[in-house]
Design a protein around this motif. Structure first.
Motif, PDB file in Angstrom:
ATOM      1  N   ALA A 136      -6.959  35.298 -24.081  1.00  0.00           N
ATOM      2  CA  ALA A 136      -8.187  36.089 -24.188  1.00  0.00           C
ATOM      3  C   ALA A 136      -8.604  36.640 -22.830  1.00  0.00           C
ATOM      4  CB  ALA A 136      -9.306  35.236 -24.789  1.00  0.00           C
ATOM      5  N   ASP A 137      -8.498  35.809 -21.793  1.00  0.00           N
ATOM      6  CA  ASP A 137      -8.845  36.269 -20.446  1.00  0.00           C
ATOM      7  C   ASP A 137      -7.946  37.430 -20.011  1.00  0.00           C
ATOM      8  OD1 ASP A 137     -10.859  34.397 -20.278  1.00  0.00           O
ATOM      9  OD2 ASP A 137      -9.682  32.956 -19.095  1.00  0.00           O
ATOM     10  N   ARG A 138      -6.681  37.369 -20.408  1.00  0.00           N
ATOM     11  CA  ARG A 138      -5.741  38.425 -20.010  1.00  0.00           C
ATOM     12  C   ARG A 138      -6.008  39.749 -20.718  1.00  0.00           C
ATOM     13  NH1 ARG A 138      -1.456  34.542 -21.053  1.00  0.00           N
ATOM     14  NH2 ARG A 138      -1.486  33.171 -19.273  1.00  0.00           N
ATOM     15  N   VAL A 139      -6.360  39.685 -22.010  1.00  0.00           N
ATOM     16  CA  VAL A 139      -6.530  40.931 -22.757  1.00  0.00           C
ATOM     17  C   VAL A 139      -7.960  41.466 -22.734  1.00  0.00           C
ATOM     18  CG1 VAL A 139      -4.593  40.399 -24.299  1.00  0.00           C
ATOM     19  CG2 VAL A 139      -6.919  39.863 -25.021  1.00  0.00           C
ATOM     20  N   ALA A 140      -8.906  40.643 -22.327  1.00  0.00           N
ATOM     21  CA  ALA A 140     -10.322  41.034 -22.375  1.00  0.00           C
ATOM     22  C   ALA A 140     -10.647  42.352 -21.683  1.00  0.00           C
ATOM     23  CB  ALA A 140     -11.198  39.909 -21.829  1.00  0.00           C
ATOM     24  N   PRO A 141     -10.093  42.612 -20.486  1.00  0.00           N
ATOM     25  CA  PRO A 141     -10.473  43.874 -19.837  1.00  0.00           C
ATOM     26  C   PRO A 141     -10.126  45.124 -20.648  1.00  0.00           C
ATOM     27  CG  PRO A 141      -9.420  42.399 -18.268  1.00  0.00           C
ATOM     28  CD  PRO A 141      -9.254  41.786 -19.623  1.00  0.00           C
ATOM     29  N   ASP A 142      -8.998  45.093 -21.347  1.00  0.00           N
ATOM     30  CA  ASP A 142      -8.572  46.272 -22.102  1.00  0.00           C
ATOM     31  C   ASP A 142      -8.907  46.193 -23.589  1.00  0.00           C
ATOM     32  OD1 ASP A 142      -7.422  47.514 -19.850  1.00  0.00           O
ATOM     33  OD2 ASP A 142      -5.588  46.310 -20.093  1.00  0.00           O
ATOM     34  N   HIS A 143      -9.021  44.980 -24.109  1.00  0.00           N
ATOM     35  CA  HIS A 143      -9.228  44.796 -25.545  1.00  0.00           C
ATOM     36  C   HIS A 143     -10.242  43.677 -25.802  1.00  0.00           C
ATOM     37  CE1 HIS A 143      -5.703  47.329 -26.153  1.00  0.00           C
ATOM     38  NE2 HIS A 143      -5.080  46.581 -25.256  1.00  0.00           N
ATOM     39  N   PRO A 144     -11.511  43.924 -25.542  1.00  0.00           N
ATOM     40  CA  PRO A 144     -12.511  42.863 -25.677  1.00  0.00           C
ATOM     41  C   PRO A 144     -12.650  42.319 -27.104  1.00  0.00           C
ATOM     42  CG  PRO A 144     -13.557  44.983 -25.244  1.00  0.00           C
ATOM     43  CD  PRO A 144     -12.088  45.177 -25.064  1.00  0.00           C
ATOM     44  N   GLU A 145     -12.447  43.157 -28.105  1.00  0.00           N
ATOM     45  CA  GLU A 145     -12.567  42.682 -29.484  1.00  0.00           C
ATOM     46  C   GLU A 145     -11.447  41.702 -29.823  1.00  0.00           C
ATOM     47  OE1 GLU A 145     -12.435  45.955 -28.672  1.00  0.00           O
ATOM     48  OE2 GLU A 145     -14.462  46.650 -29.045  1.00  0.00           O
ATOM     49  N   ILE A 146     -10.250  41.969 -29.338  1.00  0.00           N
ATOM     50  CA  ILE A 146      -9.133  41.053 -29.564  1.00  0.00           C
ATOM     51  C   ILE A 146      -9.371  39.750 -28.817  1.00  0.00           C
ATOM     52  CG2 ILE A 146      -6.653  40.691 -29.192  1.00  0.00           C
ATOM     53  CD1 ILE A 146      -6.303  43.727 -29.705  1.00  0.00           C
ATOM     54  N   ALA A 147      -9.893  39.850 -27.625  1.00  0.00           N
ATOM     55  CA  ALA A 147     -10.207  38.643 -26.856  1.00  0.00           C
ATOM     56  C   ALA A 147     -11.215  37.787 -27.601  1.00  0.00           C
ATOM     57  CB  ALA A 147     -10.740  39.027 -25.469  1.00  0.00           C
ATOM     58  N   GLU A 148     -12.197  38.426 -28.214  1.00  0.00           N
ATOM     59  CA  GLU A 148     -13.195  37.675 -28.981  1.00  0.00           C
ATOM     60  C   GLU A 148     -12.541  36.941 -30.150  1.00  0.00           C
ATOM     61  OE1 GLU A 148     -17.376  38.296 -31.416  1.00  0.00           O
ATOM     62  OE2 GLU A 148     -16.328  40.045 -30.658  1.00  0.00           O
ATOM     63  N   LEU A 149     -11.639  37.604 -30.861  1.00  0.00           N
ATOM     64  CA  LEU A 149     -10.923  36.947 -31.961  1.00  0.00           C
ATOM     65  C   LEU A 149     -10.152  35.722 -31.465  1.00  0.00           C
ATOM     66  CD1 LEU A 149      -9.422  39.974 -33.929  1.00  0.00           C
ATOM     67  CD2 LEU A 149     -11.289  38.477 -34.659  1.00  0.00           C
ATOM     68  N   LEU A 150      -9.469  35.886 -30.343  1.00  0.00           N
ATOM     69  CA  LEU A 150      -8.704  34.770 -29.782  1.00  0.00           C
ATOM     70  C   LEU A 150      -9.610  33.592 -29.430  1.00  0.00           C
ATOM     71  CD1 LEU A 150      -6.251  36.773 -27.503  1.00  0.00           C
ATOM     72  CD2 LEU A 150      -5.711  35.645 -29.676  1.00  0.00           C
ATOM     73  N   ARG A 151     -10.752  33.907 -28.843  1.00  0.00           N
ATOM     74  CA  ARG A 151     -11.679  32.839 -28.443  1.00  0.00           C
ATOM     75  C   ARG A 151     -12.325  32.155 -29.654  1.00  0.00           C
ATOM     76  NH1 ARG A 151     -13.294  36.806 -24.244  1.00  0.00           N
ATOM     77  NH2 ARG A 151     -12.317  36.085 -22.322  1.00  0.00           N
ATOM     78  N   VAL A 152     -12.806  32.967 -30.594  1.00  0.00           N
ATOM     79  CA  VAL A 152     -13.544  32.420 -31.734  1.00  0.00           C
ATOM     80  C   VAL A 152     -12.631  31.626 -32.665  1.00  0.00           C
ATOM     81  CG1 VAL A 152     -14.814  33.045 -33.830  1.00  0.00           C
ATOM     82  CG2 VAL A 152     -15.370  34.154 -31.668  1.00  0.00           C
ATOM     83  N   TYR A 153     -11.500  32.224 -33.042  1.00  0.00           N
ATOM     84  CA  TYR A 153     -10.652  31.571 -34.040  1.00  0.00           C
ATOM     85  C   TYR A 153      -9.612  30.643 -33.427  1.00  0.00           C
ATOM     86  CZ  TYR A 153     -12.989  34.789 -37.106  1.00  0.00           C
ATOM     87  OH  TYR A 153     -13.956  35.466 -37.790  1.00  0.00           O
ATOM     88  N   GLY A 154      -9.210  30.913 -32.203  1.00  0.00           N
ATOM     89  CA  GLY A 154      -8.210  30.067 -31.561  1.00  0.00           C
ATOM     90  C   GLY A 154      -8.785  28.887 -30.813  1.00  0.00           C
ATOM     91  N   ALA A 155     -10.012  29.004 -30.341  1.00  0.00           N
ATOM     92  CA  ALA A 155     -10.565  27.939 -29.508  1.00  0.00           C
ATOM     93  C   ALA A 155     -12.014  27.595 -29.826  1.00  0.00           C
ATOM     94  CB  ALA A 155     -10.458  28.333 -28.034  1.00  0.00           C
ATOM     95  N   GLY A 156     -12.659  28.382 -30.678  1.00  0.00           N
ATOM     96  CA  GLY A 156     -14.083  28.173 -30.924  1.00  0.00           C
ATOM     97  C   GLY A 156     -14.389  27.129 -31.977  1.00  0.00           C
ATOM     98  N   ARG A 157     -15.677  26.843 -32.117  1.00  0.00           N
ATOM     99  CA  ARG A 157     -16.151  25.929 -33.151  1.00  0.00           C
ATOM    100  C   ARG A 157     -16.182  26.657 -34.486  1.00  0.00           C
ATOM    101  NH1 ARG A 157     -21.297  25.608 -30.575  1.00  0.00           N
ATOM    102  NH2 ARG A 157     -21.996  25.668 -32.723  1.00  0.00           N
ATOM    103  N   THR A 158     -16.082  25.915 -35.561  1.00  0.00           N
ATOM    104  CA  THR A 158     -16.102  26.527 -36.892  1.00  0.00           C
ATOM    105  C   THR A 158     -17.410  27.276 -37.126  1.00  0.00           C
ATOM    106  OG1 THR A 158     -14.576  24.865 -37.746  1.00  0.00           O
ATOM    107  CG2 THR A 158     -15.862  26.087 -39.374  1.00  0.00           C
ATOM    108  N   ASP A 159     -18.523  26.745 -36.638  1.00  0.00           N
ATOM    109  CA  ASP A 159     -19.800  27.446 -36.792  1.00  0.00           C
ATOM    110  C   ASP A 159     -19.775  28.826 -36.148  1.00  0.00           C
ATOM    111  OD1 ASP A 159     -20.871  25.348 -38.237  1.00  0.00           O
ATOM    112  OD2 ASP A 159     -21.932  24.483 -36.537  1.00  0.00           O
ATOM    113  N   ASP A 160     -19.093  28.936 -35.011  1.00  0.00           N
ATOM    114  CA  ASP A 160     -18.964  30.240 -34.337  1.00  0.00           C
ATOM    115  C   ASP A 160     -18.109  31.190 -35.184  1.00  0.00           C
ATOM    116  OD1 ASP A 160     -20.491  29.287 -32.200  1.00  0.00           O
ATOM    117  OD2 ASP A 160     -18.708  28.601 -31.112  1.00  0.00           O
ATOM    118  N   ALA A 161     -17.051  30.640 -35.788  1.00  0.00           N
ATOM    119  CA  ALA A 161     -16.182  31.471 -36.642  1.00  0.00           C
ATOM    120  C   ALA A 161     -16.944  31.956 -37.879  1.00  0.00           C
ATOM    121  CB  ALA A 161     -14.926  30.689 -37.028  1.00  0.00           C
TER     122      ALA A 161
END
Length: 167
Positions: A136-161
């Motif tokens: 997510a850190d790598r793609v965030a500058p060019d693709h913030p929406e993809i970074a958000e998906l990676l953070r929320v679904y790959g590393a986030g809490r279920t409540d955040d998802a």
């Protein structure tokens, strides 16, 4: 017999071959009963029997059609040695339409929480939370929406998802 032949010809037009041949190939390769195939497709066993015997022409449920497509692809992958039978079954089970869960031979609408948990489970079978955060850190500058998906679904809490799905 003419009706059955016409139905099978129509199935060949729609699916590339009669559904009886498709189901038989999947059953044999994956070691499944016809009832289990029906359950994986999310249709009743009698409905599958009617399709296989040519009494019905096509699947009416788009999610079942998608699961059939995935089942055929997974069967071919097992036959080619690219997937194990267990991996193929997991892939087919995960192929329901958006928000649908297989429950026996029927489908039901999943809650938003269940859907979020399914998505997170898929992500977490592929990589660890630190891997998703780094990606997510790598793609965030060019693709913030993809970074958000990676953070929320790959590393986030279920409540955040859940909040993301509702957002």
């Amino acid at each position: 017999m003419a009706d059955v032949d016409a139905s099978r010809a129509a199935q060949r037009e729609i699916y590339g071959e009669p559904l009886g041949a498709v189901v038989d190939r999947c059953r044999a390769t994956l070691g499944l009963t016809q009832g289990r195939v029906a359950a994986l497709l999310g249709i009743s066993a009698p409905m599958l029997s009617q399709l296989v015997s040519g009494q019905r022409i096509k699947l009416g449920n788009p999610s079942a059609v998608e699961r059939l497509r995935v089942m055929v692809e997974a069967t071919d992958a097992v036959a080619a040695g690219r997937l194990t039978v267990a991996e193929a079954i997991t892939r087919i089970e995960a192929a329901g339409g958006p928000g649908e869960l297989l429950t026996g031979a029927t489908t039901r609408r999943a809650s938003t929480r269940e859907t979020a948990e399914q998505i997170q489970s898929l992500f977490r079978r592929v990589a660890s939370a630190p891997d998703y955060l780094a990606a997510a850190d790598r793609v965030a500058p060019d693709h913030p929406e993809i970074a958000e998906l990676l953070r929320v679904y790959g590393a986030g809490r279920t409540d955040d998802a859940v909040a993301h799905l509702l957002g």
